[in-house]
Design an enzyme around this catalytic site. Structure first.
Site, mmCIF file in Angstrom:
data_model
loop_
_atom_site.group_PDB
_atom_site.id
_atom_site.type_symbol
_atom_site.label_atom_id
_atom_site.label_comp_id
_atom_site.label_asym_id
_atom_site.label_seq_id
_atom_site.Cartn_x
_atom_site.Cartn_y
_atom_site.Cartn_z
ATOM 1 N N ARG A 1 -11.023 33.679 -29.920
ATOM 2 C CA ARG A 1 -10.743 32.649 -28.916
ATOM 3 C C ARG A 1 -11.282 33.034 -27.542
ATOM 4 O O ARG A 1 -11.580 32.160 -26.721
ATOM 5 C CB ARG A 1 -9.232 32.421 -28.878
ATOM 6 C CG ARG A 1 -8.740 31.359 -27.963
ATOM 7 C CD ARG A 1 -9.014 29.958 -28.494
ATOM 8 N NE ARG A 1 -8.217 29.016 -27.718
ATOM 9 C CZ ARG A 1 -8.572 28.574 -26.521
ATOM 10 N NH1 ARG A 1 -9.706 28.957 -25.983
ATOM 11 N NH2 ARG A 1 -7.780 27.747 -25.863
ATOM 12 N N ARG B 1 1.373 27.105 -38.822
ATOM 13 C CA ARG B 1 0.569 27.616 -37.703
ATOM 14 C C ARG B 1 0.254 29.098 -37.879
ATOM 15 O O ARG B 1 0.252 29.856 -36.899
ATOM 16 C CB ARG B 1 1.303 27.411 -36.373
ATOM 17 C CG ARG B 1 1.641 25.982 -36.044
ATOM 18 C CD ARG B 1 0.399 25.233 -35.602
ATOM 19 N NE ARG B 1 0.735 24.047 -34.864
ATOM 20 C CZ ARG B 1 0.551 23.920 -33.548
ATOM 21 N NH1 ARG B 1 0.054 24.886 -32.852
ATOM 22 N NH2 ARG B 1 0.863 22.797 -32.962
ATOM 23 N N TYR C 1 0.621 11.089 -29.175
ATOM 24 C CA TYR C 1 -0.359 11.828 -28.368
ATOM 25 C C TYR C 1 -1.365 10.879 -27.718
ATOM 26 O O TYR C 1 -1.781 11.067 -26.574
ATOM 27 C CB TYR C 1 -1.095 12.875 -29.211
ATOM 28 C CG TYR C 1 -0.290 14.142 -29.415
ATOM 29 C CD1 TYR C 1 -0.234 15.124 -28.433
ATOM 30 C CD2 TYR C 1 0.441 14.344 -30.574
ATOM 31 C CE1 TYR C 1 0.509 16.277 -28.611
ATOM 32 C CE2 TYR C 1 1.186 15.498 -30.767
ATOM 33 C CZ TYR C 1 1.220 16.458 -29.769
ATOM 34 O OH TYR C 1 1.967 17.600 -29.944
ATOM 35 N N ASP D 1 -6.836 20.649 -36.478
ATOM 36 C CA ASP D 1 -5.728 20.158 -35.671
ATOM 37 C C ASP D 1 -5.432 18.705 -36.018
ATOM 38 O O ASP D 1 -6.318 17.989 -36.482
ATOM 39 C CB ASP D 1 -6.029 20.281 -34.174
ATOM 40 C CG ASP D 1 -4.739 20.239 -33.360
ATOM 41 O OD1 ASP D 1 -4.072 21.272 -33.258
ATOM 42 O OD2 ASP D 1 -4.369 19.148 -32.898
HETATM 43 O O1 1CP Z 1 -2.679 27.946 -38.949
HETATM 44 C C1 1CP Z 1 -2.394 26.755 -39.048
HETATM 45 O O2 1CP Z 1 -1.234 26.348 -39.215
HETATM 46 C C2 1CP Z 1 -3.515 25.744 -39.062
HETATM 47 C C3 1CP Z 1 -3.871 25.189 -37.838
HETATM 48 C C4 1CP Z 1 -3.051 24.171 -37.065
HETATM 49 C C5 1CP Z 1 -2.128 23.177 -37.449
HETATM 50 C C6 1CP Z 1 -1.517 22.958 -38.805
HETATM 51 C C7 1CP Z 1 -3.263 24.016 -35.684
HETATM 52 C C8 1CP Z 1 -4.123 24.901 -34.880
HETATM 53 N N1 1CP Z 1 -2.577 22.905 -35.265
HETATM 54 C C9 1CP Z 1 -1.866 22.384 -36.313
HETATM 55 C C10 1CP Z 1 -1.024 21.176 -36.343
HETATM 56 C C11 1CP Z 1 -0.577 20.587 -35.064
HETATM 57 N N2 1CP Z 1 -1.266 20.449 -33.892
HETATM 58 C C12 1CP Z 1 0.681 19.972 -34.886
HETATM 59 C C13 1CP Z 1 1.686 19.789 -35.959
HETATM 60 C C14 1CP Z 1 2.381 21.038 -36.293
HETATM 61 C C15 1CP Z 1 3.568 21.382 -35.442
HETATM 62 O O3 1CP Z 1 4.422 20.504 -35.234
HETATM 63 O O4 1CP Z 1 3.646 22.550 -35.053
HETATM 64 C C16 1CP Z 1 0.747 19.508 -33.561
HETATM 65 C C17 1CP Z 1 1.911 18.789 -32.915
HETATM 66 C C18 1CP Z 1 -0.489 19.807 -32.950
HETATM 67 C C19 1CP Z 1 -0.904 19.468 -31.585
HETATM 68 C C20 1CP Z 1 -1.298 20.677 -30.856
HETATM 69 N N3 1CP Z 1 -2.498 21.309 -30.994
HETATM 70 C C21 1CP Z 1 -0.523 21.437 -29.983
HETATM 71 C C22 1CP Z 1 0.925 21.155 -29.680
HETATM 72 C C23 1CP Z 1 1.178 20.772 -28.290
HETATM 73 C C24 1CP Z 1 2.554 20.158 -28.160
HETATM 74 O O5 1CP Z 1 2.572 18.950 -27.935
HETATM 75 O O6 1CP Z 1 3.564 20.885 -28.278
HETATM 76 C C25 1CP Z 1 -1.299 22.519 -29.521
HETATM 77 C C26 1CP Z 1 -0.941 23.579 -28.532
HETATM 78 C C27 1CP Z 1 -2.548 22.424 -30.191
HETATM 79 C C28 1CP Z 1 -3.673 23.383 -30.130
HETATM 80 C C29 1CP Z 1 -3.746 24.287 -31.284
HETATM 81 N N4 1CP Z 1 -3.839 23.842 -32.594
HETATM 82 C C30 1CP Z 1 -3.939 24.933 -33.440
HETATM 83 C C31 1CP Z 1 -3.899 26.119 -32.611
HETATM 84 C C32 1CP Z 1 -3.992 27.525 -33.114
HETATM 85 C C33 1CP Z 1 -3.775 25.696 -31.259
HETATM 86 C C34 1CP Z 1 -3.760 26.585 -30.046
HETATM 87 C C35 1CP Z 1 -5.104 26.513 -29.445
HETATM 88 C C36 1CP Z 1 -5.421 27.669 -28.549
HETATM 89 O O7 1CP Z 1 -5.925 28.696 -29.039
HETATM 90 O O8 1CP Z 1 -5.238 27.549 -27.333
#
Ligand code: 1CP
Length: 338
Positions: A34, A21, A142, A70
């Site tokens: 953003r 991330r 999800y 994502d």
């Molecule tokens: O920089 C990077 O790593 C690339 C981008 C990336 C990756 C690899 C994002 C951007 N998401 C992910 C993978 C992801 N998304 C996972 C697996 C990784 C992990 O376990 O940490 C999961 C579970 C998600 C689902 C997701 N998308 C969540 C998690 C919610 C939860 O259930 O806890 C969230 C908050 C998102 C949104 C998201 N995805 C990425 C970002 C930067 C964000 C935040 C968005 C924002 O700006 O509000």
């Protein structure tokens, strides 16, 4: 290149470093973009996704980039889009509620925007690019929960009460995932990582039934090195080894040096600093990084990372300290007369 050498367990200089991330809200540059676009726009517009992918490369000189996207693009491509709500996270408009819903889960929209973003990033970087996907079980959760959930209660009830239709769901997701990873690889991703972020919710027999066979299928069908990250799966190391990933990502609740002793030397290890250590004073961050670096010193298949994604309120200065500590380890290492 350090990262690819390490993935192939052939790295003889300091370990490569990147952060799960790494392109996210902890970066002021990310928050600035953003503030003008919502998350969906950021991942759907290849120019924006490419720009965000490059942010941590420029700010911290990471040894690998990961494409900004994502894991929830797969549900979207199957006709189940998500909204990302501030302070809540992903919210699915139309969750799966019964096996009948599976009939409507078919490829609906293309994921070409991810390939386009990869093609824009590639010529702008000199480090490898990581593509990724969620593992079928995590993505299924999800789709069923309709968003983030603490206990995955609906998902667990579904798989316990009706395992056959749960397998059907995992099969649909696996097919879509293999296609999506192949798309990313054809566009230029050098390595792919599978995130089984919710594996810690499964008992051992459930991992054997609902996780490993699908990961196995994915790994055997994609033509690039695969990193498998399964939260809470270190206790089933033997099963992970059987999956034959190029690398295993470890969460922070284990001693990576001990784990190394039980993993064949042709499988790389990635990890595993506690993400909350980045809240600590800089000296503590250095000490905790050095503890891992010393334990893995000279290991040709080690990739430094956190044990899970970076938290959104971490200071970029803490990330700088982490990266510098890994990179300076090289100097200490290489200037050694031995
Ligand atoms: O920089 C990077 O790593 C690339 C981008 C990336 C990756 C690899 C994002 C951007 N998401 C992910 C993978 C992801 N998304 C996972 C697996 C990784 C992990 O376990 O940490 C999961 C579970 C998600 C689902 C997701 N998308 C969540 C998690 C919610 C939860 O259930 O806890 C969230 C908050 C998102 C949104 C998201 N995805 C990425 C970002 C930067 C964000 C935040 C968005 C924002 O700006 O509000």
């Amino acid at each position: 290149m350090l990262f690819l050498d390490a993935i192939h367990c052939q790295n003889h200089s300091r370990p490569p470093v990147w952060i799960m991330r790494q392109a996210g809200r902890y970066m002021p540059e990310y928050r600035q973009i953003r503030s003008q676009y919502n998350f969906q726009e950021m991942i759907h517009k290849p120019e924006l996704a490419a720009e965000v992918t490059l942010l941590p490369i420029h700010a911290f000189d990471m040894d690998a980039a990961i494409i900004f996207s994502d894991i929830l693009t797969i549900p979207e491509s199957l006709g189940r889009p998500f909204q990302f709500k501030e302070g809540i996270g992903p919210v699915l408009e139309n969750p799966l509620t019964s096996p009948q819903d599976l009939d409507s889960l078919t490829p609906t929209t293309s994921l070409d925007f991810v390939a386009e973003a990869i093609k824009l990033v590639k010529p702008q970087i000199s480090v490898p690019l990581i593509g990724f996907c969620g593992a079928p079980f995590t993505v299924a959760s999800y789709l069923i929960e309709g968003g983030s959930s603490r206990d995955l209660k609906k998902t667990k009830q579904w798989l316990l009460r009706d395992p056959a239709s749960f397998h059907q769901l995992l099969d649909i997701l696996t097919q879509a995932t293999i296609k999506h990873l192949q798309l990313q690889i054809s566009a230029g991703a050098d390595v792919v990582q599978i995130f089984e972020s919710w594996a810690n919710h499964l008992g051992y027999s459930q991992l054997q039934e609902f996780c490993f066979p699908y990961i196995n299928r994915i790994i055997s069908q994609v033509d690039a090195p695969v990193i498998f990250f399964g939260r809470g799966t270190v206790g089933v190391l033997e099963d992970l080894i059987q999956l034959k990933p190029h690398a295993i990502g470890l969460d922070w609740a284990c001693d990576i040096t001990q784990i190394r002793k039980n993993v064949p030397t042709n499988i790389a290890l990635q990890g595993n600093l506690d993400p909350q250590v980045l809240y600590a004073p800089h000296d503590t961050i250095r000490r905790e990084c050095q503890r891992i670096l010393s334990g893995m010193e000279g290991d040709p298949g080690f990739i430094f990372n956190l044990g899970h994604g970076i938290l959104p309120d971490i200071s970029p200065d803490a990330v700088k300290v982490l990266v510098e500590t890994v990179k300076e380890f090289q100097c200490a290492h290489e200037s050694s007369p031995f």
